[in-house]
Design an enzyme around this catalytic site. Sequence first.
Site, mmCIF file in Angstrom:
data_model
loop_
_atom_site.group_PDB
_atom_site.id
_atom_site.type_symbol
_atom_site.label_atom_id
_atom_site.label_comp_id
_atom_site.label_asym_id
_atom_site.label_seq_id
_atom_site.Cartn_x
_atom_site.Cartn_y
_atom_site.Cartn_z
ATOM 1 N N GLY A 14 0.779 -1.237 0.000
ATOM 2 C CA GLY A 14 0.000 0.000 0.000
ATOM 3 C C GLY A 14 0.808 1.284 0.000
ATOM 4 N N LYS A 15 2.075 1.241 -0.400
ATOM 5 C CA LYS A 15 2.871 2.474 -0.418
ATOM 6 C C LYS A 15 2.255 3.527 -1.340
ATOM 7 C CE LYS A 15 6.845 0.898 -1.749
ATOM 8 N NZ LYS A 15 6.425 -0.503 -1.957
ATOM 9 N N THR A 16 1.854 3.108 -2.537
ATOM 10 C CA THR A 16 1.294 4.069 -3.488
ATOM 11 C C THR A 16 -0.063 4.565 -3.002
ATOM 12 O OG1 THR A 16 2.460 2.977 -5.300
ATOM 13 C CG2 THR A 16 0.667 4.466 -5.893
ATOM 14 N N LYS A 37 9.270 8.859 -8.235
ATOM 15 C CA LYS A 37 9.523 7.436 -8.043
ATOM 16 C C LYS A 37 10.809 7.131 -8.810
ATOM 17 C CE LYS A 37 7.144 2.980 -7.896
ATOM 18 N NZ LYS A 37 7.285 2.794 -6.451
ATOM 19 N N SER A 41 9.549 -0.969 -11.699
ATOM 20 C CA SER A 41 9.580 -2.168 -12.534
ATOM 21 C C SER A 41 8.161 -2.707 -12.657
ATOM 22 C CB SER A 41 10.524 -3.220 -11.940
ATOM 23 O OG SER A 41 10.187 -3.515 -10.603
ATOM 24 N N GLU A 115 8.754 7.898 -3.533
ATOM 25 C CA GLU A 115 8.276 6.542 -3.246
ATOM 26 C C GLU A 115 9.293 5.511 -3.720
ATOM 27 O OE1 GLU A 115 4.989 3.453 -4.814
ATOM 28 O OE2 GLU A 115 4.218 5.467 -4.418
ATOM 29 N N SER A 175 -1.356 0.115 6.616
ATOM 30 C CA SER A 175 -2.293 0.083 5.498
ATOM 31 C C SER A 175 -3.065 -1.235 5.556
ATOM 32 C CB SER A 175 -1.520 0.201 4.181
ATOM 33 O OG SER A 175 -2.380 0.071 3.077
ATOM 34 N N GLU A 176 -4.353 -1.140 5.557
ATOM 35 C CA GLU A 176 -5.197 -2.325 5.735
ATOM 36 C C GLU A 176 -4.914 -3.401 4.691
ATOM 37 O OE1 GLU A 176 -9.953 -3.514 5.757
ATOM 38 O OE2 GLU A 176 -9.323 -1.450 5.405
#
Length: 224
Positions: A14-16, A37, A41, A115, A175-176
């Site tokens: 869930g980073k983005t 970013k 990849s 990120e 992040s869930e």
Amino acid sequence: MPALFVTGTGTDIGKTYVSCALIRALKALGATVDAFKPVVSGFDPRDAAGSDPARLAAALGDPGAVLRIAPRRYRAPLSPNIAARLEGQTLVLDDMVIDAVARTAELRDGLLVVEGAGGVMSPLTDGETNLDMIAALSAPVLLVAGSYLGTISHVLTALVALRGARVQVAAVVISESLEAPDLGQTAHALAPFLDRVPLFLAPRGESWDAGALADHLLLHRETP
């Protein structure tokens, strides 16, 4: 805090999602913000609109910024150094750091959300990891974790690595995880181990408001 490095305890956690929500919240508060970013990849040019850089661009309100946000794009869904090698290229950490510093300078009083690819110790080059880039930038970190079983160990391990490199951890965001949605229970179990590092919860859904996180980061930025 001219740059904030968003990294995770692993990949696909869930980073983005968190980065996009944070960008929207910062913009709502009137802050100048941009996204970067260094390398991505698993990027399919035929489906660029579905990529992480495209999601960041949409959060910025600039859908055409994909190539600017992610200057190094590789097709193979592998670690960046391997994906680059398959296309006859070699990633150099100094090049990515120079790009990030230049992008930060362009913002002046703004905040660049950088990120990373994968987790804290995921390789970026053949001999260096996200942690090496974070240390080179001297950037504070927003550490994103999931709510799955085992995440507490992963968070604490990541914190050991970050603190060992003398990296400032601005906050931790859980992040869930869709297969383990009990954010409250995870947060309750994790909180005693964080040693005053702020903890935020990010339920899934585009309606998540990262305003409290944005407020914290802006306040932290202004505090000597």
